[in-house]
Scaffold this active site. Sequence first.
Site, PDB file in Angstrom:
ATOM      1  CB  CYS A 213      34.713  40.940  37.792  1.00 39.10           C
ATOM      2  SG  CYS A 213      34.179  40.001  39.211  1.00 39.10           S
ATOM      3  CB  THR A 214      36.603  42.640  42.782  1.00 40.12           C
ATOM      4  OG1 THR A 214      35.513  41.791  43.106  1.00 40.12           O
ATOM      5  CG2 THR A 214      36.778  43.667  43.884  1.00 40.12           C
TER       6      THR A 214
END
Lengths: 447, 572
Positions: A213-214
Amino acid sequence: MGAMDTGNMEGRWRDLDYLLLRQGNIVGPGFEPAPEIRDFLQDDFKVLVIGAGGLGCELLKDLALSGFGHIDVIDMDTIDVSNLNRQFLFRMHDVGKPKATVAAERVMKRVKGVTVIPHHCRIEEKPDEFYKDFHIIVLGLDSLEARSYINSVVCSFLEYDADGTLDMSTIKPMVDGGTEGFKGHARVILPGVTPCFHCTLWLFPPQTTFPLCTLAETPRSPAHCIEYAHLIQWGQERTSETFDADNPEHMKWMYEQALKRAEQFNISGVTYSLTQGVVKNIIPAIASTNAIIAASCSLEALKIATMCSSGMDNYMMYVGTQGVYTHTVSYEKDMSCIVCSLGVPVHADADSTLDQFMKQLIADDRFSGKLSKPSVSHLGENLYMAAPPILEEMTRENLSKSLVELLGEKGGTVNVNDKKLAGVLRVQVAFSDAASEPNAMDTAGAG
Amino acid sequence: MAQKKQKYDRQLRIWGEHGQEALENAKVCLLNCGPTGSEALKNLVLGGIGSFTIVDGKKVEPSDLGNNFLLDHDSLGSSRAKTATSLLQELNDTVDAQFVEESPEALLNSNPGFFGDFTLVIATQLTESALLKLDKICREHSVTLLVARSYGLAGLVRISTEEHTVIESKPDSAVEDLRFHCPWPALTEYAADFDIDTKDPLTHKHIPYGIILLKVTEEWKASHDGKLPANSKERAEFKEAIKARTNPLEEEENYKEALAAAFKVWSPPSISSELRTVLDDRAAETLDAKSPVFWILVAALNAFVKGEGAGELPLEGSIPDMTSFTESYVGLQRVYQEKALSDAAAVEGHVRRLLKKLGREPASISPPTVKHFCKNARNLRVLRYRPLAEEYGAVGNKKGELQSLLGSEDNSHAALYLLLRGADHFAATYNRFPGVFDSELEEDVSRLKAVAGGLLNEGGSGAALPDDYVTEVCRFGAGHQADHEAVCTTVGNVPLQRDGILIGCAKPLTIVDAPLFGETPRESKRNALNFMLGRKRNVACVSHENERDSLEMSDASLRSHLSEVFPGRRRD
Ligand SMILES: [Zn+2]
């Protein structure tokens, strides 16, 4: 053989002979100086070098100049320009050729009398029997996977008798070297006696990974942008192609995507070099660290082969970042190691058949998901082979035999192989109705 | 150019462009191209030094073919220097290669000025008398000297140079200088834009932990007379204050990071004692028109710390990753970088002022140089090595120290040091090295013991020297060349690891200690390396006294196992 063939002209091995022909006080066990030791080293001893890269080139040179006469080298790679700052057996015009072949040629040309046989292939392509043929295996590798593979092969040679005593003749010593920048290690592994790779897995640091997700939503570093291009964008935009880190066009595309993404998020620092480093997980390397570590490994190989000096016990770390520091640790074997130990204790009924026993193993929670069609051997003899069909047929009749018939009254250690296993699974069978309980702890070979 | 970058890629990733440039400017002289020298040079040539010159007067003999990869069968009888030069040149044609067919000892007498032209002289397999002469010459010309000696399975490495300064010492782990304890106005202002109590859960879990810590610290100070948490009770309370802000319904990485980094609020990095020594060095206080740039920069740095810095170093400027929205993080990054720039500008002001005062061109040290220096300020290194004459003379004065080291359980370093030096003295007396002849092996053991013992104690018997080592050193039968390739590889390479000497960047060279010499005010205590390969701990080298104990271990169990692994193999 004549002196011309082996290059044994008068005085050539004078320095080695000082060690082999003179008694010393700091020597290996049972060392008796004798000229036969050098003959043995040059004529009979077979050493395998795995890897013909930074460490491998050094190892081949060092072993040949330590008096080893028969060396094999195995490496799947071809020569790249970025090898030339340290892999001194290769030249610019060798780029693209197999490392093992070129390295073997160069060493034989320079050091008269040594035979180096190259194997340009993956280590998995060789049958286990290939590895059994060597007296010692020296590893110059850069991955944990390759080390684990060879470790499981070499440990699968180990045989324990019914009392749990290790058959010393089944030990295949390994010497392992590794480097990263100014740091490195050299270690001696006597499987079954000193810790194997699996016993000390924790020595290998985990790789850094980024949460997806980063990468997808909140990238903050150049590496985040590069990994996004690498792990997500490629699969989305070039669906039909497999990414090849050695393909310059692929790498350029990766760099350009990462740069675009970085610009979009106001992140600076994406360079071509960094892109390569992140995507290929490049380990920085310099010639002198490789030379130091390989020299230590070769010396240990010489000591194991000749006992001319006392050996390393059993792991030497080297740090050259600030000053020069080495520290040698005597690591301990993991007595319950699934790769090299006596085995995981399993209780079975002495009268149960091999077929029933195998079903019991598959159902055992401790091996859940790791066994589907196991093969089983005991003291080097195949009890049941799931494949190939011809061996399956030959061993099938054992399925209906009882364990006591196959293993004897006291049970014993069986090696279990399965496609789903990374290596061999060692199982120590004790019969439930036998008077004594299995005890993996007090009888294992390292005592 | 592109190919060069590709070829050196793996090493550029370590020492960068600056290091490579220094390497490419290096002019190296190698004395004796036996296996030790060949190995040293081989790896320098691969790395891309500017030039090398080999000085060696010998011809290739059969024994060279048993240990030296840079001499081959076809060259039997021809010049070692010439053969090694041509085989080295094959490894890297960008390196300028020269050789002199003369023995180093002869050249030292006939043309001492010859050695003044190099960046680095690597002296291999030279004995004490030649080394003393060479060291004197090298110091007169500010040339760094590396001494490498292989001896059977043992060896000794020594560096000799007046002063070696390192800016880019590339520490393993960077110190994070985040200033939570004393934020500058721009940082406080930036933090003010964040609401750490925001009701929006997505925003809440994306506040960089640096901001969380700044805010909580601000609140803490407001309620504690402007003081930071001072004891473990207060620190626990501080952490509770962070925990109290977390959203129980969410996995909040940023708050976890804040808790893990909370200690940085009350224990910010300080100026290390090693750096303090550099800042206070006399060389920075007594600047003159000829002072090296390094010391002017140190003086400017010191002025900054005492002035604008209020006790702090210039900010390094980089920050660790923090779970957050991209723009919050990038913005925070910018605030730190701007501060680093303004600190560097302040240091630059001091540099200009100092240069002017010294009557030098105020622009002679460029802004990028100052910036680079400031970025590495925390890890500056200065190394000074005593002259060999002092070391060789000191043994007599330090006999008590050596005696007690010999009497300790781990006496291998002291013993080998004395024995390797003893072997040189032996050679000076008997005109050959100990153990060269089988027939005199036993006598040589007692002779060497007496000679080495004499170094320790005039007329001494050497009784304190452990017999195992004396016997072993005689067994090696090592003359100038009796070498084992693998040992030479180690000895030849150990000094190359030590940075700075060539790649002005990297890692400072602090090879071992010879604790025998203890500390003198003007040198790094670690100035020689001796080790022995073949002992239980393989390469044993001491680097810090307090680590010596842990080096001790037993190899008894391994020995007994090995005898079982290869029973009777030798008679095969
Ligand atoms: Zn194990």
